[in-house]
Design a protein around this motif. Structure first.
Motif, short mmCIF file in Angstrom:
data_model
loop_
_atom_site.label_atom_id
_atom_site.label_comp_id
_atom_site.label_asym_id
_atom_site.label_seq_id
_atom_site.Cartn_x
_atom_site.Cartn_y
_atom_site.Cartn_z
N LYS A 20 -57.86 29.39 6.65
CA LYS A 20 -57.30 30.70 6.29
C LYS A 20 -58.35 31.66 5.74
N ARG A 21 -59.51 31.11 5.35
CA ARG A 21 -60.56 31.95 4.77
C ARG A 21 -61.89 31.56 5.45
N ILE A 22 -62.23 32.31 6.49
CA ILE A 22 -63.38 31.98 7.35
C ILE A 22 -64.52 32.96 7.10
N ILE A 23 -65.71 32.42 6.94
CA ILE A 23 -66.93 33.23 6.96
C ILE A 23 -67.63 32.95 8.28
N SER A 24 -67.98 33.99 9.01
CA SER A 24 -68.70 33.86 10.28
C SER A 24 -70.06 34.53 10.13
N LEU A 25 -71.12 33.78 10.43
CA LEU A 25 -72.48 34.29 10.23
C LEU A 25 -73.23 34.50 11.53
N CYS A 26 -72.51 34.80 12.59
CA CYS A 26 -73.11 35.13 13.89
C CYS A 26 -72.33 36.29 14.49
N PRO A 27 -72.98 37.42 14.79
CA PRO A 27 -72.25 38.60 15.27
C PRO A 27 -71.37 38.35 16.48
N GLY A 28 -71.91 37.62 17.49
CA GLY A 28 -71.12 37.37 18.68
C GLY A 28 -69.89 36.53 18.41
N TYR A 48 -74.90 42.29 10.04
CA TYR A 48 -75.06 42.66 11.45
C TYR A 48 -73.77 42.48 12.24
N CYS A 49 -72.75 41.92 11.64
CA CYS A 49 -71.46 41.73 12.31
C CYS A 49 -70.66 43.03 12.18
N ILE A 50 -70.91 43.95 13.09
CA ILE A 50 -70.32 45.29 12.99
C ILE A 50 -69.32 45.58 14.11
N TYR A 51 -69.02 44.55 14.90
CA TYR A 51 -68.02 44.70 15.97
C TYR A 51 -66.97 43.61 15.82
N PRO A 52 -65.69 43.96 16.09
CA PRO A 52 -65.19 45.30 16.36
C PRO A 52 -65.28 46.17 15.11
N GLU A 53 -64.88 47.42 15.21
CA GLU A 53 -64.99 48.35 14.08
C GLU A 53 -64.33 47.80 12.83
N LYS A 54 -63.23 47.10 13.00
CA LYS A 54 -62.49 46.57 11.86
C LYS A 54 -63.29 45.52 11.10
N ALA A 55 -64.28 44.91 11.74
CA ALA A 55 -65.10 43.91 11.06
C ALA A 55 -65.88 44.52 9.90
N ALA A 62 -74.18 37.97 3.86
CA ALA A 62 -75.45 37.40 4.30
C ALA A 62 -76.04 38.26 5.41
N GLY A 63 -77.28 37.94 5.77
CA GLY A 63 -77.83 38.35 7.04
C GLY A 63 -77.72 37.15 7.96
N THR A 64 -78.35 37.20 9.12
CA THR A 64 -78.34 36.01 9.96
C THR A 64 -79.39 35.00 9.50
N LYS A 65 -80.38 35.46 8.74
CA LYS A 65 -81.46 34.57 8.29
C LYS A 65 -81.54 34.47 6.77
N ASP A 66 -80.66 35.14 6.06
CA ASP A 66 -80.71 35.11 4.59
C ASP A 66 -79.31 35.10 4.03
N LEU A 233 -85.09 50.43 30.44
CA LEU A 233 -84.46 50.21 29.14
C LEU A 233 -83.06 49.64 29.38
N ILE A 234 -82.68 48.68 28.55
CA ILE A 234 -81.37 48.05 28.76
C ILE A 234 -80.71 47.78 27.41
N ASP A 235 -79.39 47.82 27.40
CA ASP A 235 -78.62 47.60 26.18
C ASP A 235 -78.62 46.11 25.84
N GLY A 236 -79.33 45.75 24.78
CA GLY A 236 -79.44 44.35 24.41
C GLY A 236 -78.12 43.74 23.99
N GLU A 237 -77.18 44.55 23.51
CA GLU A 237 -75.89 44.01 23.10
C GLU A 237 -75.10 43.48 24.29
N MET A 238 -75.46 43.89 25.50
CA MET A 238 -74.79 43.37 26.69
C MET A 238 -75.20 41.92 26.98
#
Length: 259
Positions: A20-28, A48-55, A62-66, A233-238
């Motif tokens: 019921k209380r989840i921490i996720s430390l990977c944006p994808g 860095y977990c900024i998607y979707p907007e509601k996130a 945390a960060g992904t490395k700290d 140039l390419i969108d890395g998020e893809m």
């Protein structure tokens, strides 16, 4: 109730099911958890977990490395989800001393499907996860099949680094039909010199928007270095795995690779 599950590293994780209380430390993965209906259960994320907007409404712990361990403790998670490449071994060890920690590992397209399926099993969202995987698999049938051009996907500058073997990025490029010569390196993200770029006889160089934000300036510099190659140039998020793969399929269908 308590449940035991084996994570992608073969670790046994015991946790309260469903969590019921989840921490996720990977944006994808964070984006994927929201996609399978867990927006109320995710109570911690990386900055860095900024998607979707509601996130963005969720507390960043945390960060992904700290880590900001005091914020993790304040969130009182009953499960923390991490990813082997995105997060460090030290972070996993630190958090595992206090909380159940599930570590995923995504290096291929099939690994991405497995991760999403496992997120469903992990959170009692099997139906939603299975539907997402099915939608992505269907979308991926429409990916372009391009000529076997020799391609480098550049992720970093000073030093230049490219996506190599055992990476999701590399398998996605190969799925489109490209040849990735730097995947022959023993390193997953090999450092590449300007001379090595020249020697690779590249047809196409893709400069990603993240983690290093390549811009038109660097595109011009690469074109001067490799006048016979297409430089794009390419969108890395893809190249994120998880629910973003749906958007990626649409993006690649219309993207002009220049080869």
């Amino acid at each position: 109730m308590k449940k035991e599950i084996i994570d992608h590293l073969g670790r046994t994780v015991e946790y309260e099911f469903p969590p019921k209380r989840i921490i996720s430390l990977c944006p994808g993965i964070t984006e994927t958890l929201f996609a399978i209906g867990l927006e109320n259960e995710v109570i911690g994320r990386t900055r860095y977990c900024i998607y979707p907007e509601k996130a963005k409404e969720v507390q960043a712990v945390a960060g992904t490395k700290d880590l900001q361990l005091e914020k993790v403790h304040a969130a009182k998670p009953d499960l923390i989800i991490m990813e082997k490449e995105e997060n460090t071994k030290e972070m996993v060890e630190t958090l595992s001393a206090f909380y159940p920690v599930y570590v995923a590992e995504v290096q291929t397209i099939d690994d991405a499907y497995r991760m999403m399926t496992d997120m469903g099993d992990l959170t009692d969202s099997q139906k939603e996860a299975a539907s997402l995987v099915s939608d992505i698999q269907q979308a991926f049938t429409a990916l372009p099949e391009l000529p076997a051009a020799r391609v480098a996907y550049v992720i970093w500058k000073k030093p230049y680094m490219v996506a190599g073997k055992d990476t999701y990025i590399n398998t996605l490029l190969q799925r489109i039909g490209f040849v990735t010569p730097f995947a022959d390196s023993n390193d997953r993200y090999p450092v590449v010199t300007e001379e090595q770029f020249k020697e690779a006889q590249l047809d196409l160089v893709l400069l990603a928007s993240e983690p290093y934000p390549f811009k038109e300036k660097q595109q011009i510099q690469f074109q001067e270095l490799l006048p016979d190659s297409a430089i794009q140039l390419i969108d890395g998020e893809m190249f994120w795995y998880g629910v973003r793969m749906l958007e990626s399929a649409r993006y690649f269908k219309t993207y002009d690779f220049g080869v």
